[in-house]
Design an enzyme around this catalytic site. Structure first.
Site, PDB file in Angstrom:
ATOM      1  N   GLN A  63       0.838  -1.194   0.000  1.00  0.00           N
ATOM      2  CA  GLN A  63       0.000   0.000   0.000  1.00  0.00           C
ATOM      3  C   GLN A  63       0.875   1.245   0.000  1.00  0.00           C
ATOM      4  OE1 GLN A  63      -3.419  -0.157   2.632  1.00  0.00           O
ATOM      5  NE2 GLN A  63      -3.074  -2.330   3.018  1.00  0.00           N
TER       6      GLN A  63
ATOM      7  N   ALA B  49       7.430   9.349  13.283  1.00  0.00           N
ATOM      8  CA  ALA B  49       8.833   9.763  13.249  1.00  0.00           C
ATOM      9  C   ALA B  49       9.712   8.622  12.742  1.00  0.00           C
ATOM     10  CB  ALA B  49       9.290  10.209  14.633  1.00  0.00           C
ATOM     11  N   PHE B  50      10.660   8.944  11.906  1.00  0.00           N
ATOM     12  CA  PHE B  50      11.581   7.941  11.389  1.00  0.00           C
ATOM     13  C   PHE B  50      12.540   7.470  12.470  1.00  0.00           C
ATOM     14  CE2 PHE B  50      12.323   7.523   6.585  1.00  0.00           C
ATOM     15  CZ  PHE B  50      10.967   7.437   6.337  1.00  0.00           C
TER      16      PHE B  50
ATOM     17  N   ASP C  19      -1.877  -9.534  11.193  1.00  0.00           N
ATOM     18  CA  ASP C  19      -0.932  -9.651  10.082  1.00  0.00           C
ATOM     19  C   ASP C  19       0.503  -9.341  10.503  1.00  0.00           C
ATOM     20  OD1 ASP C  19      -0.239 -10.098   7.411  1.00  0.00           O
ATOM     21  OD2 ASP C  19      -0.396  -7.991   6.912  1.00  0.00           O
TER      22      ASP C  19
ATOM     23  N   GLU D  28      11.256  -6.470  14.060  1.00  0.00           N
ATOM     24  CA  GLU D  28      12.636  -6.015  13.888  1.00  0.00           C
ATOM     25  C   GLU D  28      13.320  -5.767  15.223  1.00  0.00           C
ATOM     26  OE1 GLU D  28      12.603  -2.570  11.376  1.00  0.00           O
ATOM     27  OE2 GLU D  28      12.495  -3.770   9.551  1.00  0.00           O
TER      28      GLU D  28
END
Length: 477
Positions: free
Chosen positions: A185, A306-307, A374, A379
């Site tokens: 998406q 935020a990254f 899902d 990580e």
């Protein structure tokens, strides 16, 4: 992918026994709703029905009266009381240099235009002329966030910088918007004048639109309000493993179309027959005119997250979840058919030592409360190896004692989960982020989790609760 909080009955990813079943969400029998702000944005509905506000139909005097009555009951902040509780104020271990994800280098360190300078200097087009030195006060909020990540958490319990970062994500000018590659998406990368970046996910469904019961888990749309609610829920559970996320009203024309340097993205913009600005981008499944994202005529709700630090600075490792779905309409996963599957996982690295398995159960509980069916991967930061938390993005055998006690606390009336989350979300610019049925579903699911744990404890005399509250283990992540 963060799915909506409204899902049909499904088997969950419970490592011990697959008995956690997301409850079917129905309307609140009391008809309670939250009070509607007069400046509420018009929401989109791409379900085939008319594009109308998700709560316009229910905005009656009677609804407002009931909402006002409920608000009066929440005059005393349940969220503040929760965060004052001893479980949210346990002593944490001191951090060593090896526990921090990033550290500033000593000595001359920056790309200096002046050999005598100790500052970062930049005058790139569209970005502020900024000077950052070794002083924390000179760092923008996104950099403080990155420098605060450690082995146990993305941010600390009482980090005031998180709220500052959220405010900047809402108010700062967007100087760049490009599509993030990969995925099924559309997602965009937004950049700000202070070099901060955020992941943009647009509104695709109204808040109260339920996923059809016949949909497969991989067929549902990502929901912007689920992203926002997930961040708040993660913080309420004291996990603090989801990057700060906030809602923002975006002008598709001036803040995406006019400034994008992404030619492939730019080619997908058009004006609809209703004179709304629309675009659809490029992705594996849901990027087409049939799934276009449209403004009203220019404005669009979205979530901005935020990254995390760039992968060149902080590598992350992706792990396949042992309880991932088969993604085949005609085939079940091994964990759904093999009664000995759980025992096999417990004896397989990295789940056979450390806290990896109970950390995964924390993630499973978060997913169950959200209705996320899902979770195929998770990580970790490579720097910390197996001794670290799991990033919640898209030796133990049970549940952490700290998690168990917090769940019990959130089931009590004075700290009720739905009330605390409602209060927390009320500060987001797009409030109300969740509809009342979504919030009430959390309380029902929490009861199911606690009942499942109770059943496990009755069936097994030991090994269900992992003690992370007794030294030398560090509590509270």
């Amino acid at each position: 992918m963060l799915s909506p909080l409204m899902k049909p009955l499904e088997r969950s990813d419970c490592p011990e026994r697959n008995t956690l079943l997301p409850a079917q969400v129905q309307s609140d029998p009391t008809g309670r709703r939250v009070q509607v702000s007069p400046h509420l944005r018009v929401l989109q509905d791409f379900s085939g029905s008319s594009n109308k506000s998700s709560i316009d139909a229910s905005n009656t005097k009677q609804d407002i009266s009931k909402a006002g009555s409920r608000q009066s009951q929440l005059t005393v902040s349940k969220m503040a009381a929760l965060f004052r509780h001893p479980l949210y104020n346990t002593a944490l271990s001191e951090l060593t240099d090896d526990d921090w994800l990033l550290r500033l280098k000593s000595g001359a360190m920056f790309n200096e235009k002046d050999s005598n300078s100790q500052e970062w200097v930049s005058d790139e087009h569209g970005f502020d002329l900024i000077k950052w030195n070794r002083s924390v006060e000179s760092h923008p909020p996104w950099l403080r966030f990155h420098l605060g990540i450690n082995r146990y958490e993305l941010y600390s319990r009482h980090d005031s910088n998180v709220d500052i970062l959220l405010k900047q994500l809402v108010t700062h000018k967007i100087v760049s918007a490009v599509q993030k590659p990969g995925g099924t998406q559309l997602k965009l990368v937004m950049s700000f004048p202070n070099y901060g970046q955020a992941l943009f996910k647009p509104m695709k469904q109204t808040r109260d639109q339920e996923t059809p019961a016949d949909f497969f888990y991989f067929s549902d749309f990502e929901r912007h309000n689920s992203e926002i609610a997930a961040f708040h829920l993660d913080r309420i559970l004291d996990f603090r493993r989801i990057p700060p996320t906030v809602g923002r009203l975006i002008n598709i024309t001036s803040e995406i179309w006019d400034i994008t340097s992404d030619r492939k993205l730019a080619r997908t913009f058009y004006i609809s027959p209703a004179n709304n600005v629309c675009f659809y981008g490029e992705c594996s499944y849901y990027c087409s005119t049939e799934h276009a994202i449209c403004g009203r005529p220019h404005l669009l709700e979205a979530s901005l997250a935020a990254f995390l630090p760039d992968l060149s600075l902080a590598k992350r490792r992706s792990w396949r979840s042992p309880w991932r779905r088969s993604y085949n309409k005609h085939k079940k996963a091994e964990w759904e058919t093999n009664p000995d599957y759980c025992a096999t996982v417990k004896n397989t690295p990295p789940y056979n030592k450390g806290t990896r398995l109970v950390d995964l159960i924390d993630l499973t509980i978060l997913d169950f409360l959200m209705g996320n069916l899902d979770r195929h991967h998770y990580e970790t930061f490579e720097r910390f190896g197996n001794e670290t938390f799991l990033i919640h993005l898209d030796n133990g055998r049970g549940i952490k004692r700290s998690t168990y006690h917090r769940l019990r606390l959130l089931s009590q009336e004075e700290y009720r989960l739905s009330d605390v989350l409602r209060e927390s979300l009320s500060r987001d610019p797009l409030t109300p982020v969740l509809s009342e049925p979504h919030l009430l579903a959390l309380d029902r699911r929490l009861k199911i989790i606690l009942q499942t744990i109770s059943n496990c404890m009755k069936a097994h005399s030991r090994g269900v609760v992992y003690d992370d509250l007794t030294p030398p283990h560090r509590s509270g992540h």
